[in-house]
Design a protein around this motif. Structure first.
Motif, PDB file in Angstrom:
ATOM      1  N   ALA B 331      24.777-139.358 -11.023  1.00 57.97           N
ATOM      2  CA  ALA B 331      23.701-138.828 -11.877  1.00 57.97           C
ATOM      3  C   ALA B 331      22.649-139.909 -12.155  1.00 57.97           C
ATOM      4  O   ALA B 331      21.432-139.647 -12.085  1.00 57.97           O
ATOM      5  CB  ALA B 331      24.304-138.324 -13.187  1.00 57.97           C
ATOM      6  N   LEU B 332      23.121-141.108 -12.453  1.00 60.75           N
ATOM      7  CA  LEU B 332      22.181-142.210 -12.727  1.00 60.75           C
ATOM      8  C   LEU B 332      21.358-142.552 -11.484  1.00 60.75           C
ATOM      9  O   LEU B 332      20.163-142.833 -11.578  1.00 60.75           O
ATOM     10  CB  LEU B 332      22.944-143.456 -13.195  1.00 60.75           C
ATOM     11  N   PHE B 333      22.016-142.483 -10.314  1.00 63.49           N
ATOM     12  CA  PHE B 333      21.271-142.801  -9.082  1.00 63.49           C
ATOM     13  C   PHE B 333      20.172-141.756  -8.842  1.00 63.49           C
ATOM     14  O   PHE B 333      19.052-142.109  -8.460  1.00 63.49           O
ATOM     15  CB  PHE B 333      22.216-142.859  -7.868  1.00 63.49           C
ATOM     16  N   ASN B 334      20.502-140.486  -9.091  1.00 58.67           N
ATOM     17  CA  ASN B 334      19.487-139.437  -8.889  1.00 58.67           C
ATOM     18  C   ASN B 334      18.285-139.654  -9.808  1.00 58.67           C
ATOM     19  O   ASN B 334      17.140-139.490  -9.404  1.00 58.67           O
ATOM     20  CB  ASN B 334      20.098-138.050  -9.118  1.00 58.67           C
ATOM     21  N   GLN B 335      18.563-140.072 -11.047  1.00 55.37           N
ATOM     22  CA  GLN B 335      17.462-140.396 -11.986  1.00 55.37           C
ATOM     23  C   GLN B 335      16.644-141.568 -11.466  1.00 55.37           C
ATOM     24  O   GLN B 335      15.426-141.592 -11.537  1.00 55.37           O
ATOM     25  CB  GLN B 335      18.045-140.829 -13.329  1.00 55.37           C
ATOM     26  N   LYS B 336      17.362-142.532 -10.931  1.00 58.65           N
ATOM     27  CA  LYS B 336      16.719-143.769 -10.484  1.00 58.65           C
ATOM     28  C   LYS B 336      15.763-143.518  -9.314  1.00 58.65           C
ATOM     29  O   LYS B 336      14.741-144.185  -9.183  1.00 58.65           O
ATOM     30  CB  LYS B 336      17.785-144.792 -10.063  1.00 58.65           C
ATOM     31  N   GLN B 337      16.121-142.547  -8.455  1.00 60.92           N
ATOM     32  CA  GLN B 337      15.276-142.247  -7.299  1.00 60.92           C
ATOM     33  C   GLN B 337      13.821-142.018  -7.703  1.00 60.92           C
ATOM     34  O   GLN B 337      12.903-142.622  -7.164  1.00 60.92           O
ATOM     35  CB  GLN B 337      15.801-140.989  -6.605  1.00 60.92           C
ATOM     36  N   ALA B 358       6.751-148.320 -15.495  1.00 64.50           N
ATOM     37  CA  ALA B 358       7.690-147.935 -14.426  1.00 64.50           C
ATOM     38  C   ALA B 358       8.855-148.927 -14.365  1.00 64.50           C
ATOM     39  O   ALA B 358      10.020-148.541 -14.186  1.00 64.50           O
ATOM     40  CB  ALA B 358       6.958-147.888 -13.092  1.00 64.50           C
ATOM     41  N   GLN B 359       8.504-150.202 -14.539  1.00 67.83           N
ATOM     42  CA  GLN B 359       9.543-151.257 -14.498  1.00 67.83           C
ATOM     43  C   GLN B 359      10.549-151.050 -15.634  1.00 67.83           C
ATOM     44  O   GLN B 359      11.758-151.169 -15.429  1.00 67.83           O
ATOM     45  CB  GLN B 359       8.855-152.623 -14.642  1.00 67.83           C
ATOM     46  N   ALA B 360      10.041-150.709 -16.817  1.00 66.59           N
ATOM     47  CA  ALA B 360      10.920-150.498 -17.977  1.00 66.59           C
ATOM     48  C   ALA B 360      11.849-149.308 -17.734  1.00 66.59           C
ATOM     49  O   ALA B 360      13.041-149.358 -18.082  1.00 66.59           O
ATOM     50  CB  ALA B 360      10.074-150.266 -19.231  1.00 66.59           C
ATOM     51  N   GLU B 361      11.312-148.266 -17.093  1.00 66.50           N
ATOM     52  CA  GLU B 361      12.146-147.093 -16.823  1.00 66.50           C
ATOM     53  C   GLU B 361      13.272-147.440 -15.841  1.00 66.50           C
ATOM     54  O   GLU B 361      14.434-147.093 -16.062  1.00 66.50           O
ATOM     55  CB  GLU B 361      11.269-145.964 -16.248  1.00 66.50           C
ATOM     56  N   VAL B 362      12.891-148.161 -14.774  1.00 64.03           N
ATOM     57  CA  VAL B 362      13.894-148.571 -13.776  1.00 64.03           C
ATOM     58  C   VAL B 362      14.942-149.470 -14.423  1.00 64.03           C
ATOM     59  O   VAL B 362      16.151-149.307 -14.210  1.00 64.03           O
ATOM     60  CB  VAL B 362      13.216-149.301 -12.588  1.00 64.03           C
ATOM     61  N   GLN B 363      14.479-150.401 -15.252  1.00 67.56           N
ATOM     62  CA  GLN B 363      15.402-151.348 -15.888  1.00 67.56           C
ATOM     63  C   GLN B 363      16.400-150.624 -16.784  1.00 67.56           C
ATOM     64  O   GLN B 363      17.588-150.959 -16.812  1.00 67.56           O
ATOM     65  CB  GLN B 363      14.595-152.390 -16.699  1.00 67.56           C
ATOM     66  N   GLY B 364      15.919-149.612 -17.497  1.00 68.94           N
ATOM     67  CA  GLY B 364      16.799-148.844 -18.385  1.00 68.94           C
ATOM     68  C   GLY B 364      17.926-148.189 -17.593  1.00 68.94           C
ATOM     69  O   GLY B 364      19.103-148.258 -17.987  1.00 68.94           O
ATOM     70  N   ILE B 365      17.570-147.604 -16.445  1.00 69.61           N
ATOM     71  CA  ILE B 365      18.606-146.936 -15.619  1.00 69.61           C
ATOM     72  C   ILE B 365      19.534-147.985 -14.990  1.00 69.61           C
ATOM     73  O   ILE B 365      20.748-147.778 -14.909  1.00 69.61           O
ATOM     74  CB  ILE B 365      17.947-146.065 -14.525  1.00 69.61           C
TER      75      ILE B 365
END
Lengths: 53, 567
Positions: B331-337, B358-365
């Motif tokens: 699930a986390l990987f799908n969000q990360k895509q 965008a960086q903050a979103e990626v970092q959170g995941i």
């Protein structure tokens, strides 16, 4: 083939150079090339780190 | 493994072994066998030095290290070029002038027989154990990933090495290392090309590097000083220099490489060649690891890279918990895509605000994924307490096995086997030459003919090889064996380096003083090991400094005359 030599013979003095390095007149230049390459790589890596941080 | 992979793997390794045996057949004397008739050109020496240092673990672990920790490990090698220059100026000319076969032979000229024998014995213990691990470490990873029998894998590596090392001696080691280096670097470059090629079409090479940078993986140089930080500029320039000096200046497995040179010039050039190319080589291997990291930002990585360990957990009552973690991971990987493609798009706009968001979103995941991975490791420990929870050694090989096409898998396995064989061959060759020259010929059988010592060298090479295979076979019975061998190495390395530092640079200290100092230093290191909590890497420094300090004090009290060279 075991040699027991006096300290004078094994003394840590610069060896008389019989051979010359290729491309350069002296070994000193060759050593500076290696150290210069190190300095270049560190500078390059620093730039890469700064650009992509 | 497909048929084509087997053909490439066995064909490559078979060619190298047969070429090595054929090219170096007919060594008739000990000079030819242990010093390669002093016929090696500088590029052979340089490649041989690099191949000796690059073990299989270099190619298995280094990309994984970059996957986990970024590029900063390259700083560990910053001291190496300086060490190459220092050794070229001070060490090689002395070895050449004395025409020694081994580094320890020089110690008798400088000090006395007992100091030479002590250093040789310390080396034999340390390197004898390490040779087993050089075989075992890749064998355990390959047997886990490929399902091969561990004992057969150990035997396969060990026997191949013994065949050409016994047959051709030093020359065979150096000649085969040229081919092995070509396979290693060629294979790694192909792997690097393939991983970039497998990135999504919408992600260019430039995007991949930019993404790696934004995710903290392009941290090549760090000038900040921190005692607790293992890899920064300062630790590389000091600790790296110290380690490179001891390894290249006093370890016979490296000293033998440049002693086989055609002349002083060839040997120096070989070492300087290593000084020029070692850092770029490590950079490339680490960069491939970073590209594998970027690849796994767009392709789902395994929850745990050591699939065999994960499957063991599935065989226990903890299987449902592992399944739940797998679901969270997916699930986390799908969000990360989505977030990753958002980051790539933002990077192309050069809009700092959009990039930061965008960086903050990626970092959170990424942080959430890390929590899941930590939970997996905790679950593995709970379900299978003996299992290793560090899986970085499996990152690169699992990528190779899952994604590379037929033929290239065989080539990459040939890279790992070549690396294991090249390091092991140098070790066996060094162990045999030290045993024969420093112990057997000097103190056991002094007046035999040349043929006798040649035969003894071959027998000792085979015997050390057999011992390494036996040690590798039973290595799995011991807990935490690799660390145990590193500790044993650190216990002896410092003392050996101390003896050589005194020999080269402290003329005031003579034979008796340095011998007693070495014994005392070894006692201090052993005390530190058994009765203190000092980290074992510091034993190298403690042993070395202790030899120099004790040697100076003892020499002072003994006076110049008593400590004079025994001749």
């Amino acid at each position: 083939m075991i040699r027991i030599e006096t300290m004078k013979e094994t003394d840590n003095k610069p060896t008389q150079e019989l051979d010359k390095p290729p491309f350069f007149k002296s070994w000193k230049s060759m050593y500076w090339l290696v150290l210069g390459n190190l300095a270049f790589l560190i500078t390059l890596f620093y730039i890469i780190t700064r650009i992509y941080s | 493994m497909r048929l084509l992979d087997w053909i490439v793997l066995l064909g490559t390794l078979g060619f190298i072994v047969i070429y090595g045996v054929w090219k170096t057949r007919g060594s008739k004397d000990i000079e030819g066998y242990l010093k390669g008739d002093n016929s090696m050109k500088w590029w052979t020496i340089g490649l041989s030095i690099m191949a000796t240092q690059a073990s299989a673990i270099t190619f298995l672990s280094t990309p994984g290290q970059a996957y986990e920790d970024g590029m900063r490990f390259v700083q560990f090698y910053f001291g190496l070029p300086i060490a190459m220059v220092i050794i070229s100026i001070t060490v090689i000319p002395i070895f050449y002038r004395l025409k020694v076969y081994t580094a320890y032979e020089y110690l008798e000229s400088r000090f006395d027989l007992k100091t030479r024998s002590l250093a040789a014995l310390l080396f034999l213990i340390q390197r004898g154990l390490a040779a087993g691990i050089t075989i075992y470490a890749p064998a355990i990873i390959l047997s886990t990933i490929l399902g091969w029998n561990l004992t057969l894998t150990n035997l396969f590596i060990g026997v191949l090495v013994i065949v050409y090392t016994v047959s051709g001696g030093t020359k065979a080691v150096s000649v085969t290392q040229k081919q092995q280096m070509a396979v290693m670097m060629g294979g790694m470059l192909v792997a690097g090309f393939m991983v970039v090629h497998y990135l999504p079409e919408s992600v260019s090479f430039g995007d991949a590097v930019a993404v790696a940078g934004k995710m903290g993986k392009m941290n090549v140089v760090d000038f900040s000083f921190d005692w607790n930080d293992r890899y920064n500029f300062w630790s590389g320039m000091t600790g790296g220099l110290f380690l490179a000096l001891s390894y290249f200046g006093t370890d016979q497995s490296q000293v033998a490489r440049y002693l086989g040179g055609r002349s002083l010039t060839e040997s120096r050039l070989g070492l300087l060649f290593n000084g020029l190319l070692k850092i770029p080589m490590q950079f490339i291997i680490l960069f491939i690891g970073v590209m594998v990291f970027v690849f796994y930002q767009f392709n789902q990585p395994p929850l745990f890279f050591n699939e065999a360990t994960k499957n063991k957990v599935y065989a226990t009552d903890f299987a449902p918990e592992m399944e739940a973690l797998e679901e969270q991971h997916t699930a986390l990987f799908n969000q990360k895509q989505e977030a990753m493609h958002g980051l790539v798009a933002a990077l192309r706009t050069d809009d700092e605000k959009a990039i930061a968001a965008a960086q903050a979103e990626v970092q959170g995941i990424t942080d959430a994924s890390k929590v899941v991975r930590d939970d997996v490791k905790a679950l593995i420990t709970k379900a299978t307490p003996d299992a290793e929870t560090k899986d970085t050694d499996y990152v690169f090989i699992s990528f190779v096995m899952k994604y590379l096409p037929a033929g290239l898998v065989g080539l990459l396995l040939a890279v790992i086997f070549s690396a294991a064989m090249s390091s092991t061959a140098s070790e066996l060759n060094a162990l045999a030459s030290t045993t024969v020259i420093d112990i057997y010929k000097r103190s056991v059988k002094k007046d035999k003919d040349n043929f006798h010592y040649l035969r003894a060298s071959k027998l000792f090479t085979a015997a050390w090889g057999a011992l390494a295979i036996i040690f590798a076979t039973y290595a799995s019975l011991l807990d935490n064996l690799i660390q145990a061998v590193n500790i044993i190495g650190s216990i002896f390395y410092g003392t050996i380096l101390g003896i050589f530092l005194v020999a080269f640079y402290v003329k005031y200290i003579k034979g008796n003083a340095v011998f007693i100092a070495a014994l005392l230093a070894e006692a201090v290191v052993l005390y530190c090991h058994f009765y203190t909590d000092i980290a074992f890497l510091w034993f190298n420094v403690i042993g070395c400094v202790a030899v120099v300090v004790f040697g100076a004090i003892i020499q002072f009290f003994m006076g110049q005359k008593k400590g004079e060279l025994v001749a």
